[in-house]
Design a protein around this motif. Structure first.
Motif, PDB file in Angstrom:
ATOM      1  N   VAL A 240       0.865  -1.171   0.000  1.00 32.97           N
ATOM      2  CA  VAL A 240       0.000   0.000   0.000  1.00 32.97           C
ATOM      3  C   VAL A 240       0.905   1.225   0.000  1.00 32.97           C
ATOM      4  CG1 VAL A 240      -0.158   0.095   2.520  1.00 32.97           C
ATOM      5  CG2 VAL A 240      -1.966   1.120   1.142  1.00 32.97           C
ATOM      6  N   PHE A 241       0.444   2.305  -0.593  1.00 37.29           N
ATOM      7  CA  PHE A 241       1.233   3.528  -0.584  1.00 37.29           C
ATOM      8  C   PHE A 241       1.123   4.209   0.773  1.00 37.29           C
ATOM      9  CE2 PHE A 241       0.422   3.382  -5.294  1.00 37.29           C
ATOM     10  CZ  PHE A 241       1.726   3.056  -5.621  1.00 37.29           C
ATOM     11  N   PHE A 242       2.235   4.799   1.205  1.00 33.44           N
ATOM     12  CA  PHE A 242       2.286   5.407   2.531  1.00 33.44           C
ATOM     13  C   PHE A 242       1.248   6.528   2.663  1.00 33.44           C
ATOM     14  CE2 PHE A 242       4.016   8.405   5.685  1.00 33.44           C
ATOM     15  CZ  PHE A 242       4.183   7.555   6.756  1.00 33.44           C
ATOM     16  N   ASP A 243       1.107   7.362   1.647  1.00 31.53           N
ATOM     17  CA  ASP A 243       0.133   8.450   1.709  1.00 31.53           C
ATOM     18  C   ASP A 243      -1.286   7.911   1.843  1.00 31.53           C
ATOM     19  OD1 ASP A 243       2.329  10.002   1.411  1.00 31.53           O
ATOM     20  OD2 ASP A 243       1.815  10.811  -0.566  1.00 31.53           O
ATOM     21  N   ASP A 244      -1.599   6.835   1.108  1.00 36.36           N
ATOM     22  CA  ASP A 244      -2.933   6.224   1.223  1.00 36.36           C
ATOM     23  C   ASP A 244      -3.137   5.632   2.608  1.00 36.36           C
ATOM     24  OD1 ASP A 244      -3.544   6.903  -1.368  1.00 36.36           O
ATOM     25  OD2 ASP A 244      -2.943   4.967  -2.206  1.00 36.36           O
ATOM     26  N   LEU A 245      -2.075   5.070   3.177  1.00 35.53           N
ATOM     27  CA  LEU A 245      -2.175   4.521   4.529  1.00 35.53           C
ATOM     28  C   LEU A 245      -2.498   5.622   5.530  1.00 35.53           C
ATOM     29  CD1 LEU A 245      -1.769   1.982   6.349  1.00 35.53           C
ATOM     30  CD2 LEU A 245       0.607   2.707   6.601  1.00 35.53           C
ATOM     31  N   VAL A 246      -1.843   6.773   5.401  1.00 32.56           N
ATOM     32  CA  VAL A 246      -2.110   7.892   6.301  1.00 32.56           C
ATOM     33  C   VAL A 246      -3.550   8.372   6.142  1.00 32.56           C
ATOM     34  CG1 VAL A 246      -1.488  10.272   6.831  1.00 32.56           C
ATOM     35  CG2 VAL A 246       0.300   8.604   6.364  1.00 32.56           C
ATOM     36  N   LEU A 253     -10.847   3.699   7.220  1.00 32.68           N
ATOM     37  CA  LEU A 253     -10.969   2.707   6.159  1.00 32.68           C
ATOM     38  C   LEU A 253      -9.893   1.635   6.252  1.00 32.68           C
ATOM     39  CD1 LEU A 253     -11.761   5.106   3.167  1.00 32.68           C
ATOM     40  CD2 LEU A 253     -13.358   3.849   4.631  1.00 32.68           C
ATOM     41  N   ILE A 254      -8.803   1.915   6.944  1.00 32.14           N
ATOM     42  CA  ILE A 254      -7.779   0.919   7.270  1.00 32.14           C
ATOM     43  C   ILE A 254      -7.624   0.914   8.788  1.00 32.14           C
ATOM     44  CG2 ILE A 254      -5.337   0.354   7.111  1.00 32.14           C
ATOM     45  CD1 ILE A 254      -5.282   1.330   4.301  1.00 32.14           C
ATOM     46  N   VAL A 255      -7.734  -0.260   9.381  1.00 31.92           N
ATOM     47  CA  VAL A 255      -7.791  -0.363  10.841  1.00 31.92           C
ATOM     48  C   VAL A 255      -6.830  -1.454  11.311  1.00 31.92           C
ATOM     49  CG1 VAL A 255     -10.167   0.451  11.003  1.00 31.92           C
ATOM     50  CG2 VAL A 255      -9.724  -1.976  10.648  1.00 31.92           C
ATOM     51  N   PRO A 256      -6.378  -1.371  12.572  1.00 35.41           N
ATOM     52  CA  PRO A 256      -5.500  -2.426  13.112  1.00 35.41           C
ATOM     53  C   PRO A 256      -6.310  -3.595  13.655  1.00 35.41           C
ATOM     54  CG  PRO A 256      -5.715  -0.652  14.705  1.00 35.41           C
ATOM     55  CD  PRO A 256      -6.499  -0.226  13.489  1.00 35.41           C
ATOM     56  N   VAL A 257      -5.784  -4.799  13.479  1.00 35.04           N
ATOM     57  CA  VAL A 257      -6.412  -5.997  14.029  1.00 35.04           C
ATOM     58  C   VAL A 257      -5.328  -6.872  14.657  1.00 35.04           C
ATOM     59  CG1 VAL A 257      -8.320  -5.997  12.379  1.00 35.04           C
ATOM     60  CG2 VAL A 257      -6.229  -7.273  11.861  1.00 35.04           C
ATOM     61  N   ALA A 258      -5.765  -7.752  15.532  1.00 41.62           N
ATOM     62  CA  ALA A 258      -4.889  -8.767  16.130  1.00 41.62           C
ATOM     63  C   ALA A 258      -5.467 -10.127  15.763  1.00 41.62           C
ATOM     64  CB  ALA A 258      -4.804  -8.592  17.640  1.00 41.62           C
ATOM     65  N   GLY A 262      -2.581 -19.852  16.557  1.00 50.54           N
ATOM     66  CA  GLY A 262      -1.972 -20.697  17.572  1.00 50.54           C
ATOM     67  C   GLY A 262      -1.880 -19.949  18.886  1.00 50.54           C
ATOM     68  N   SER A 263      -0.694 -19.879  19.443  1.00 48.01           N
ATOM     69  CA  SER A 263      -0.495 -19.174  20.711  1.00 48.01           C
ATOM     70  C   SER A 263       0.028 -17.757  20.516  1.00 48.01           C
ATOM     71  CB  SER A 263       0.493 -19.957  21.590  1.00 48.01           C
ATOM     72  OG  SER A 263       1.747 -20.090  20.933  1.00 48.01           O
ATOM     73  N   LYS A 264       0.193 -17.315  19.270  1.00 48.84           N
ATOM     74  CA  LYS A 264       0.772 -16.012  18.994  1.00 48.84           C
ATOM     75  C   LYS A 264      -0.248 -15.103  18.331  1.00 48.84           C
ATOM     76  CE  LYS A 264       4.703 -13.735  16.726  1.00 48.84           C
ATOM     77  NZ  LYS A 264       5.918 -13.931  15.884  1.00 48.84           N
ATOM     78  N   ALA A 265      -0.268 -13.847  18.764  1.00 42.04           N
ATOM     79  CA  ALA A 265      -1.159 -12.854  18.172  1.00 42.04           C
ATOM     80  C   ALA A 265      -0.376 -12.057  17.137  1.00 42.04           C
ATOM     81  CB  ALA A 265      -1.730 -11.929  19.239  1.00 42.04           C
ATOM     82  N   HIS A 266      -0.835 -12.072  15.900  1.00 46.02           N
ATOM     83  CA  HIS A 266      -0.205 -11.318  14.823  1.00 46.02           C
ATOM     84  C   HIS A 266      -0.964 -10.005  14.653  1.00 46.02           C
ATOM     85  CE1 HIS A 266       2.299 -14.716  13.338  1.00 46.02           C
ATOM     86  NE2 HIS A 266       1.330 -15.426  13.903  1.00 46.02           N
ATOM     87  N   ARG A 267      -0.242  -8.896  14.690  1.00 46.06           N
ATOM     88  CA  ARG A 267      -0.859  -7.571  14.600  1.00 46.06           C
ATOM     89  C   ARG A 267      -0.490  -6.927  13.280  1.00 46.06           C
ATOM     90  NH1 ARG A 267       0.193  -8.449  20.011  1.00 46.06           N
ATOM     91  NH2 ARG A 267      -1.537  -7.927  21.387  1.00 46.06           N
ATOM     92  N   PHE A 268      -1.501  -6.490  12.548  1.00 47.58           N
ATOM     93  CA  PHE A 268      -1.272  -5.842  11.264  1.00 47.58           C
ATOM     94  C   PHE A 268      -2.492  -4.983  10.935  1.00 47.58           C
ATOM     95  CE2 PHE A 268      -2.369 -10.359  10.779  1.00 47.58           C
ATOM     96  CZ  PHE A 268      -3.644 -10.263  10.253  1.00 47.58           C
ATOM     97  N   TRP A 269      -2.455  -4.327   9.783  1.00 45.28           N
ATOM     98  CA  TRP A 269      -3.524  -3.430   9.338  1.00 45.28           C
ATOM     99  C   TRP A 269      -4.285  -4.080   8.193  1.00 45.28           C
ATOM    100  CZ3 TRP A 269      -4.156   1.389  11.737  1.00 45.28           C
ATOM    101  CH2 TRP A 269      -3.128   1.767  12.593  1.00 45.28           C
ATOM    102  N   VAL A 270      -5.616  -3.899   8.199  1.00 44.24           N
ATOM    103  CA  VAL A 270      -6.480  -4.420   7.137  1.00 44.24           C
ATOM    104  C   VAL A 270      -7.526  -3.361   6.808  1.00 44.24           C
ATOM    105  CG1 VAL A 270      -6.156  -6.828   7.835  1.00 44.24           C
ATOM    106  CG2 VAL A 270      -8.069  -5.511   8.775  1.00 44.24           C
ATOM    107  N   THR A 271      -8.293  -3.600   5.762  1.00 41.57           N
ATOM    108  CA  THR A 271      -9.409  -2.716   5.458  1.00 41.57           C
ATOM    109  C   THR A 271     -10.514  -2.914   6.488  1.00 41.57           C
ATOM    110  OG1 THR A 271     -10.472  -4.341   4.006  1.00 41.57           O
ATOM    111  CG2 THR A 271      -8.860  -2.842   3.006  1.00 41.57           C
ATOM    112  N   ASP A 272     -11.382  -1.931   6.617  1.00 47.96           N
ATOM    113  CA  ASP A 272     -12.483  -2.065   7.573  1.00 47.96           C
ATOM    114  C   ASP A 272     -13.427  -3.195   7.190  1.00 47.96           C
ATOM    115  OD1 ASP A 272     -13.223  -0.635   5.313  1.00 47.96           O
ATOM    116  OD2 ASP A 272     -14.778   0.499   6.363  1.00 47.96           O
ATOM    117  N   ALA A 273     -13.559  -3.471   5.876  1.00 43.72           N
ATOM    118  CA  ALA A 273     -14.407  -4.586   5.444  1.00 43.72           C
ATOM    119  C   ALA A 273     -13.818  -5.927   5.890  1.00 43.72           C
ATOM    120  CB  ALA A 273     -14.578  -4.560   3.928  1.00 43.72           C
TER     121      ALA A 273
END
Length: 413
Positions: A240-246, A253-258, A262-273
């Motif tokens: 994704v482009f940095f400006d679009d991410l900002v 429209l882009i939100v963080p999720v966990a 397994g036993s590990k939580a992966h944290r990253f950004w996804v679309t709200d949909a």
């Protein structure tokens, strides 16, 4: 006598003096109870301030079981903060520029009060729609994993007080950490970061692929060695482009999720949909895969991806009595009909009043119409009626209808 104390060690660097911290701390508290000025308690900064030739007085305190030596003046404390690099400043300026251009408030080095003597320090704070606040942290140097100033502690504190932490780096080892939602771009010089051109985020944004675990699945079952028939989710890296991410994080429209794997939580950004679909998946509600917009063949209510059906049919050897044979029209040269194709009537639209058979004429080609982009009848057009299913290979009608291009009547063979 002057001695140097090392607060990173349990014995303060003086193994021969047992209980040295307790003695110094209790003495400092006694001075404080008697309102003795900090400058008269005899404790000075022996680090950055001494190297700069500045006498900076300090006092002792314990907070959450951690020993701390605190500067009396804020300017002395600020002297210990690392000088921002040109790349760090370029990222801050770019975030502010993009956010302000999008109509949002943004500023750098913001302190947000969260109590009588506490605050949240943010590299760049963006205030968006519906009360969304994104706290951007540009981390290009070393960052600790534990302690009150660690990444996890700072991100947790910001999130607790309504600021969504967004940590950005150019170091690949940070991208694999799960203490917060990291995004990463390539290691670039400040002049490239400061430009208004595209700046790509190569890590930290995901597209969620929801799939049924059956024989057609592309992934291995994460639970068993066979196909379990259940729905699973696989995060796929996506640039994704940095400006679009900002822009999109500020707009929600882009939100963080966990995502727990397994036993590990992966944290990253996804679309709200994708976030909503992940919540349905985790709650046990049915989740249907979305159609990729690139494949228009799977989209409903769209024109066919195949060529139009107003093309020549093979001559009929013996026409039925009382019926006229439709003459061949000019077909697009790119799709000739092979001789083995079955003889079928031309697909046409609802017909006007019947025309005598002797007046029926072949459908001439219309040079003004591009066959690859057929005109669809509808409101305001010359023809109305029910559309045929142009996605099917059976693009023919058994009823007499006019040609969809020239609107001339035709009779089935």
């Amino acid at each position: 006598m002057r001695i140097e104390l090392d607060l990173t060690r349990e014995d303060l660097g003086w193994e021969s003096r047992a209980g040295l911290w307790e003695l110094l701390y209790q003495t400092d508290r006694l001075y404080a109870d008697r309102n003795v000025p900090v400058s008269e308690r005899g404790l000075q900064c022996g680090g950055v301030c001494r190297e700069a030739g500045v006498v900076a007085w300090m006092y002792l305190r314990e907070r959450n079981g951690r020993r701390e030596a605190v500067h009396e003046r804020s300017e002395d404390e600020a002297r210990h903060q690392a000088v921002l690099s040109d790349e760090h400043k370029a990222y801050q300026e770019r975030i502010v520029r993009v956010s302000v251009a999008d109509g949002h408030r943004a500023d750098s080095e913001v302190r947000t009060p969260v109590g009588p003597r506490s605050w949240v320090q943010t590299d760049t704070l963006v205030q968006g729609a519906a009360g969304i606040r994104i706290g951007w942290e540009i981390q290009l140097s070393s960052a600790g994993r534990e302690g009150p100033r660690s990444v996890k502690a700072r991100a947790t504190k910001a999130s607790k007080h309504g600021i969504t932490p967004a940590w950005h780096t150019d170091r690949s080892d940070y991208a694999n950490r799960s203490d917060t939602h990291w995004t990463r771009s390539d290691n670039l010089p400040a002049e490239v970061i400061a430009k208004t051109g595209d700046l790509r985020v190569v890590s930290g944004f995901r597209a969620l692929d929801f799939w049924r675990c059956d024989v057609r699945a592309l992934y291995r079952c994460p639970d068993t060695s066979n196909r379990c028939g259940k729905w699973h989710v696989t995060p796929k890296p996506k640039d994704v482009f940095f400006d679009d991410l900002v822009r999109k994080t500020t707009a929600g429209l882009i939100v963080p999720v966990a995502h727990q794997l397994g036993s590990k939580a992966h944290r990253f950004w996804v679309t709200d949909a994708d976030r909503d679909r992940l919540e349905d998946y985790n709650a046990g509600r049915p989740v249907l895969p979305t159609v990729e917009p690139e494949d228009e063949r799977e989209l409903p209510h769209r024109a066919s991806h195949r060529l139009p059906t107003c093309r020549p049919s093979m001559p009929v050897a013996e026409p039925p009595a009382g019926a006229s044979v439709v003459g061949p029209a000019v077909a697009p040269p790119s799709t000739p009909i092979p001789p083995s194709s079955p003889v079928r009537p031309v697909g046409v639209w609802p017909s006007p009043p019947p025309v005598p058979a002797q007046q029926a004429a072949p459908c001439p080609p219309s040079p003004a119409v591009e066959p690859a982009v057929p005109r669809q009848p509808g409101p305001g057009g010359r023809m109305t009626g029910r559309l045929l299913d142009w996605r099917s290979s059976e693009h023919w009608s058994s009823e007499p209808r006019p040609c969809r291009y020239c609107s001339r009547p035709n009779e089935p063979a």
